[in-house]
Every structure is written in C-alpha cells, then in structure tokens.
Design an enzyme around this catalytic site. Structure first.
Site, short mmCIF file in Angstrom:
data_model
loop_
_atom_site.label_atom_id
_atom_site.label_comp_id
_atom_site.label_asym_id
_atom_site.label_seq_id
_atom_site.Cartn_x
_atom_site.Cartn_y
_atom_site.Cartn_z
N SER A 140 21.02 28.03 70.41
CA SER A 140 20.63 29.11 69.49
C SER A 140 19.48 28.59 68.63
O SER A 140 19.25 27.38 68.58
CB SER A 140 21.84 29.44 68.60
OG SER A 140 21.47 30.23 67.49
N TYR A 153 28.91 26.94 63.17
CA TYR A 153 28.16 27.46 64.32
C TYR A 153 26.88 26.64 64.51
O TYR A 153 26.56 26.20 65.62
CB TYR A 153 27.84 28.94 64.11
CG TYR A 153 27.10 29.59 65.25
CD1 TYR A 153 27.74 29.87 66.45
CD2 TYR A 153 25.74 29.91 65.14
CE1 TYR A 153 27.07 30.46 67.51
CE2 TYR A 153 25.06 30.51 66.20
CZ TYR A 153 25.72 30.78 67.38
OH TYR A 153 25.05 31.36 68.43
#
Ligand SMILES: NC(=O)c1ccc[n+]([C@@H]2O[C@H](COP(=O)([O-])OP(=O)(O)OC[C@H]3O[C@@H](n4cnc5c(N)ncnc54)[C@H](O)[C@@H]3O)[C@@H](O)[C@H]2O)c1
Length: 240
Positions: A140, A153
């Site tokens: 990401s 995350y």
C-alpha cells in the site's frame, strides 16, 4: 496469445476488489488463475462461468490451509508461475496508537504479514521446480509513507515491502522475481480514507482494474528485469 498465456497463477483474497479484478484480467490474458478466500460464495461469484478461474477455500492466516492449497495446485498443474499475495485487512476501528487494541494489532499483523511470508515459503519450491516465477506482494502507499490512525496497517504494509526485498535478493539466482505493489486509495470493500482522497493529486480514488494492470505486467514476462522493486499506482500520492 495472451500476455500471461498458460501461466498458473495463485491470487489470495480473490473474492473481491483488487484480487477479483486481477483474476479476471489475468484469465482474459490467458492464465489459469486460482483464487482463494474464506467465503466460497464470493469466490464462485468471481469465477461465474469463467473456465480459466478456479477456486479454493483458504484462510491465509492458517498454515494448514496454505499446505492444502499448494498440494492441490501441485497435483492439478504440477507447477506454479505466479503468486499474488493480495489478501489483507485494515483494522476495523484502528484509531490512534493509544486507542489500538492488542487484538486488532495482532489480527492485522497475522493477516497482512504472516500470510505473505507463508505464501512465499510454500510457493517457492514449486516455482523453483519450474525454473522461474513471479511473486507480487500487495502492499500500500501506507507501506511507503506514514498513515495516521492506521499504525498497525502501516507497519504491516512496510513489512510487506521488507519481505519483498529480502525474498527478491534470496531468489535472484532461482529466477524468481519478487516485487511489491503499492496502491493508493482504491474503491473496494476496504474502507475509504476520505482525507487521503483530498490529498491525492489526482483528487480521485483508483479503480481495482488500475491495480490489476500492474499485477498483470509483473506476472508477465514483460517485467523480467524487475525484482525487489516497489510499484506505485496512487494518483501521485507518494510523489509529494
Ligand atoms: N482498497 C484500498 O484502498 C487499498 C489501498 C492499498 C492497498 N490495498 C491492499 O490491497 C489488497 C486487496 O484489498 P482490496 O482493496 O481489494 O479489498 P477487499 O477487502 O475487497 O479485498 C481483500 C480480500 O482479502 C480477503 N481476506 C481478508 N482476510 C483474509 C484471510 N484471513 N484469508 C483469506 N482471505 C482474506 C477478504 O475477504 C477480501 O476478499 C489488500 O492487501 C489491501 O491492504 C487496498
């Protein structure tokens, strides 16, 4: 001839979003695609009547599931050309580091990091038998820059980047390439970070297909000089 004609490719988390879009695109370009996920119904919906998409139920946090998936692929196809470690979660209500619970932290680490390590570990011997392979780990932009209120995350996606670089160096002589893909905000089931959209130079979210094309390129033999690299598709987010 498709761009990934006759390649056997395993995509985790293929029941929705980026995984589903990648499965459909790779199948269209000639690959035999095995999608895995926990919910058979979601996998069946993606497969529909596509003969080149195959489904296997799998929880990527479970070692025994990985062993079963790889055994099935070995028996059915004899080799594996591509692995897309795509399954992942964001913390449902991660919040600030002070608000983060241990349960959420470990759930994210387990799903987003363990799965990538384990997937590569079990896939490498099958790829080595074939003499080459391509592994794509979906990270990401949160694996390249900080993301407030999503520390677990972010940590998990930085770890995916680290796993990718280490594996790429370990596997270079085996002709197995390992790259990471870093999407910006993409319209999928994972919750949207609206404030991130505002600060994305293109001022929009991405489409799952825009990430799938990157996956296609990396699985194909068009990308044979790329390993250990980080590929972004983020509307300019990390260019700032
Ligand atoms: N959507 C975004 O904005 C965005 C941005 C950057 C990176 N990503 C990454 O892209 C990847 C795909 O996400 P997406 O956006 O398509 O969202 P998504 O929720 O549609 O896809 C994730 C898939 O992984 C599956 N999954 C989750 N835990 C699993 C488990 N334990 N076992 C098996 N399958 C499991 C989910 O069921 C789902 O089908 C993820 O790794 C995510 O972190 C997404």
């Amino acid at each position: 001839m498709g761009r990934v004609q006759d390649k056997v490719v395993l995509i985790t988390g293929g029941g929705s979003g980026i995984g589903a879009a990648s499965a459909k695109l790779l199948a269209k370009e000639g690959a035999q695609v095995i999608i895995t996920g926990r919910t058979q119904e979601k996998l069946d919906n993606v497969k529909a009547d596509n003969d080149q998409i195959h489904t296997i139920q799998q929880d990527v946090t479970k070692a025994e599931d990985w062993d079963r998936v790889i055994t099935e692929i070995k028996e059915k196809y004899g080799h594996l050309d591509g692995l897309v470690n795509n399954a992942g979660i964001t913390g449902p209500e991660e919040g600030s580091i002070e608000d983060l619970t241990d349960e959420t932290f470990y759930q994210i680490i387990d799903t987003n990091i363990y799965s990538v390590y384990k997937g590569m570990q079990v896939a490498i011997p099958l790829m080595r038998e074939a003499g080459k392979g391509s592994i794509v780990n979906i990270s990401s932009t949160s694996g390249l820059v900080g993301t407030p209120d999503a520390a677990a995350y972010g940590a998990s996606k930085f770890a995916v980047r680290g796993l990718t670089q280490s594996a790429a160096l370990e596997l270079v002589d085996d002709h197995i390439r390992v790259n990471s893909v870093h999407p910006g905000v993409v319209e999928t089931e994972i919750r949207l970070f609206e404030e991130v959209v505002e600060t994305t130079p293109m001022k929009r979210v991405g489409k799952a297909e825009e990430i799938a094309y990157l996956v296609l390129y990396l699985i194909s033999d068009e990308s044979t000089f790329s390993t250990g690299a980080a590929f972004t598709a983020d509307g300019g987010y990390t260019a700032k």
